[in-house]
Design an enzyme around this catalytic site. Structure first.
Site, mmCIF file in Angstrom:
data_model
loop_
_atom_site.group_PDB
_atom_site.id
_atom_site.type_symbol
_atom_site.label_atom_id
_atom_site.label_comp_id
_atom_site.label_asym_id
_atom_site.label_seq_id
_atom_site.Cartn_x
_atom_site.Cartn_y
_atom_site.Cartn_z
ATOM 1 N N GLU A 324 0.826 -1.216 0.000
ATOM 2 C CA GLU A 324 0.000 0.000 0.000
ATOM 3 C C GLU A 324 0.852 1.254 0.000
ATOM 4 O O GLU A 324 0.391 2.309 -0.406
ATOM 5 C CB GLU A 324 -0.946 0.006 1.207
ATOM 6 C CG GLU A 324 -2.081 -0.989 1.055
ATOM 7 C CD GLU A 324 -3.334 -0.603 1.820
ATOM 8 O OE1 GLU A 324 -3.210 0.061 2.868
ATOM 9 O OE2 GLU A 324 -4.426 -0.974 1.377
ATOM 10 N N HIS A 345 7.578 -26.698 -0.144
ATOM 11 C CA HIS A 345 6.889 -27.763 -0.871
ATOM 12 C C HIS A 345 5.781 -27.213 -1.768
ATOM 13 O O HIS A 345 4.984 -27.977 -2.305
ATOM 14 C CB HIS A 345 6.316 -28.784 0.123
ATOM 15 C CG HIS A 345 7.401 -29.501 0.865
ATOM 16 N ND1 HIS A 345 7.767 -30.795 0.594
ATOM 17 C CD2 HIS A 345 8.236 -29.074 1.840
ATOM 18 C CE1 HIS A 345 8.769 -31.144 1.386
ATOM 19 N NE2 HIS A 345 9.075 -30.117 2.151
ATOM 20 N N LYS A 460 -13.548 1.574 -2.648
ATOM 21 C CA LYS A 460 -14.518 1.895 -1.581
ATOM 22 C C LYS A 460 -15.634 2.767 -2.136
ATOM 23 O O LYS A 460 -16.812 2.549 -1.861
ATOM 24 C CB LYS A 460 -13.819 2.655 -0.440
ATOM 25 C CG LYS A 460 -12.882 1.825 0.388
ATOM 26 C CD LYS A 460 -12.520 2.634 1.631
ATOM 27 C CE LYS A 460 -11.247 2.181 2.281
ATOM 28 N NZ LYS A 460 -10.767 3.086 3.314
HETATM 29 O O1 PA5 Z 1 -3.015 1.310 5.713
HETATM 30 C C1 PA5 Z 1 -4.145 1.776 5.574
HETATM 31 O O2 PA5 Z 1 -4.345 2.991 5.693
HETATM 32 C C2 PA5 Z 1 -5.306 0.877 5.308
HETATM 33 O O3 PA5 Z 1 -4.930 -0.449 5.184
HETATM 34 C C3 PA5 Z 1 -6.349 0.996 6.398
HETATM 35 O O4 PA5 Z 1 -5.792 0.588 7.608
HETATM 36 C C4 PA5 Z 1 -7.580 0.183 6.071
HETATM 37 O O5 PA5 Z 1 -8.087 0.568 4.830
HETATM 38 C C5 PA5 Z 1 -8.641 0.359 7.134
HETATM 39 O O6 PA5 Z 1 -9.032 1.686 7.229
HETATM 40 P P1 PA5 Z 1 -9.808 2.234 8.480
HETATM 41 O O7 PA5 Z 1 -8.932 2.074 9.678
HETATM 42 O O8 PA5 Z 1 -10.087 3.659 8.166
HETATM 43 O O9 PA5 Z 1 -11.055 1.407 8.623
#
Ligand code: PA5
Length: 470
Positions: A324, A345, A460
């Site tokens: 990310e 494996h 989203k």
């Molecule tokens: O690293 C990030 O920002 C994302 O993986 C969020 O943690 C994830 O989308 C969850 O978001 P939120 O904490 O707003 O529910």
């Protein structure tokens, strides 16, 4: 301060020094000043963040708050004790442990992966199956709100209604407060809790601990429910950088883990990051090796090769952090966690003889175990194991590790090693902080903003539009 000294995490990249397919010492000398410049930028980002002034467009978003957070939390705890944020986390965890025999942690992505990593690495491998008096007063732990899987949710609710009575609780984590998966799971579980508590509002609110940003739907819901504790995910700390905020710390404390030691590990890594030169700095060396292997040798697959079952979720935490953060603008290495010897494996063949597009980083740590199992001598020997009588399981694992490294080396496949020593909270604190720092240093080195996740926002929005008929 905890009494036990921390074993410094070791990053050994000697297995990447290979002519033609790997790196040379000169390569690493060449990149040293560039790494130092990237470190300086990361530390300057932190100053900019603390000054609170305008952030230049190029740097937005700037979620640098995680960088010195362990130091700040520990300092505040030393000064204010029980009234500090850590003191409050410890008190709430204790309250929940007394109240609940089962705790469901709701969250997705960065809002749960750190807690799961800590659970799998540091708790008993069969924690949830242990009888109550063998879990050191810790509840059974479940993770939900990280998918939209009807069967899994039905199964959990059924389990809680069959065996949970009213002695279970929820820790719900969402920074934005609006993530669909987590919000839906919370609603369903609050309904189940209402039934379990026969509508007693006081009982219900005591069993829910929200952890969220300053504003948002979850914050509003927490206020409406009147939960006695709500923890804040600080501004300027992104989801995947939040494991050392209440997001990871409260669940860890509920699991009975030593969160002070976790933070001490992270603080120790911060000190090494700030002070040590390239060549003796796990953060900078890891970035240098990974970057050079990718840029010069085309190794854009980073295999985190974990040894032992307890490290799988730790690897998955890192997969998310790297994907990310740096998977942007058509760039970014692909992280891939494997668990050995299991995956030797399944993926071993490809890693040994497939395309030379991989850098293998072994991650090793000795997980706590109360006894060491050895092979017994039998009066039968069809399996030919009598020759190995007396050999311990860790010795067999060690032989598998050495054998795999040798096979890769003989085929000129570069490998590096992260040695965590004893796999405890202190080791994980060092590892988490090392990898978060490495990710932002690499981002600055290659000109990708490691913060924010614009791609995920698109899914989203589309999902919401579809559901709401827009
Ligand atoms: O690293 C990030 O920002 C994302 O993986 C969020 O943690 C994830 O989308 C969850 O978001 P939120 O904490 O707003 O529910």
């Amino acid at each position: 301060m905890s009494d036990r000294p921390l074993t410094p995490l070791r990053y050994d990249f000697s297995g990447t020094i290979i002519p033609e397919t790997g790196l040379s010492p000169e390569d690493l000398t060449w990149i040293g000043p560039r790494l130092e410049a990237a470190r300086a930028e990361v530390l300057a980002d932190l100053n900019l963040f603390h000054q609170g002034g305008p952030v230049p467009q190029l740097k937005q978003p700037l979620d640098a708050g995680f960088t010195d957070l362990p130091d700040r939390l520990l300092d505040e705890y030393a000064q204010k004790g029980d009234s500090s944020e850590l003191g409050q986390i410890l008190a709430t965890a204790e309250r929940l442990r007394k109240l609940a025999n089962r705790v469901v942690i709701l969250g997705i992505g960065g809002s749960y992966m750190g807690a799961r990593a800590l659970f799998e690495a540091c708790c008993h491998p069969y924690h949830n199956e242990l009888p109550d008096d063998k879990r050191n007063g810790c509840p059974r732990i479940y993770f939900e709100g990280n998918n939209l899987d009807n069967a899994a949710m039905v199964g959990l609710i059924e389990l809680l209604s069959l065996v949970g009575g009213d002695d279970w609780g929820i820790v719900v984590i969402s920074k934005s407060g609006g993530t669909m998966e987590t919000a839906v799971a919370l609603r369903l579980l609050v309904d189940a809790l209402r039934q379990a508590c026969q509508g007693d509002a006081q009982k219900i609110r005591q069993r829910i601990v929200p952890i969220t940003g300053q504003h948002g739907r979850l914050r509003d819901l927490a206020n409406a429910l009147g939960t006695p504790d709500v923890f804040n995910i600080p501004d300027g700390v992104g989801g995947r950088f939040s494991v050392l905020t209440p997001v990871g710390l409260l669940p860890a404390a509920v699991m009975g883990l030593d969160i002070i030691r976790l933070l001490e590990g992270a603080r120790a890594m911060n000190d090494r990051f700030r002070e040590s030169p390239p060549g003796d700095n796990p953060v900078l060396d890891y970035v240098g090796v990974c970057h050079l292997m990718e840029a010069w040798r085309g190794a854009n697959v980073r295999v985190l090769s974990t040894w032992g079952k307890g490290l799988e979720a730790v690897g998955l935490w890192y997969d998310q952090l790297l994907s990310e953060s740096l998977g942007k603008d058509g760039r970014g290495a692909l992280p891939l966690t494997v668990v050995n010897t299991r995956d030797l494996h399944s993926r071993g063949q490809q890693h040994q003889q497939g395309p030379r597009d991989k850098l293998i980083t072994n991650v090793r740590g000795q997980r706590y175990h109360p006894g060491v199992l050895t092979i017994d001598r039998w009066d039968m020997n069809q399996d030919k194991l009598n020759e190995l009588a007396g050999t311990a399981i860790p010795e067999i694992l060690e032989a598998a590790t050495q054998g795999t490294n040798k096979a890769y080396h003989d085929d000129r496949r570069p490998t590096a090693d992260i040695d965590l020593g004893e796999l405890d909270e202190g080791a994980l604190g060092q590892f988490f902080q090392m990898m978060m720092l490495a990710t932002v240093v690499e981002g600055r080195l290659i000109g990708i903003n490691p913060y924010g996740q614009p791609g995920v926002e698109a899914y989203k929005k589309n999902m919401n539009d579809i559901l709401r008929g827009k």
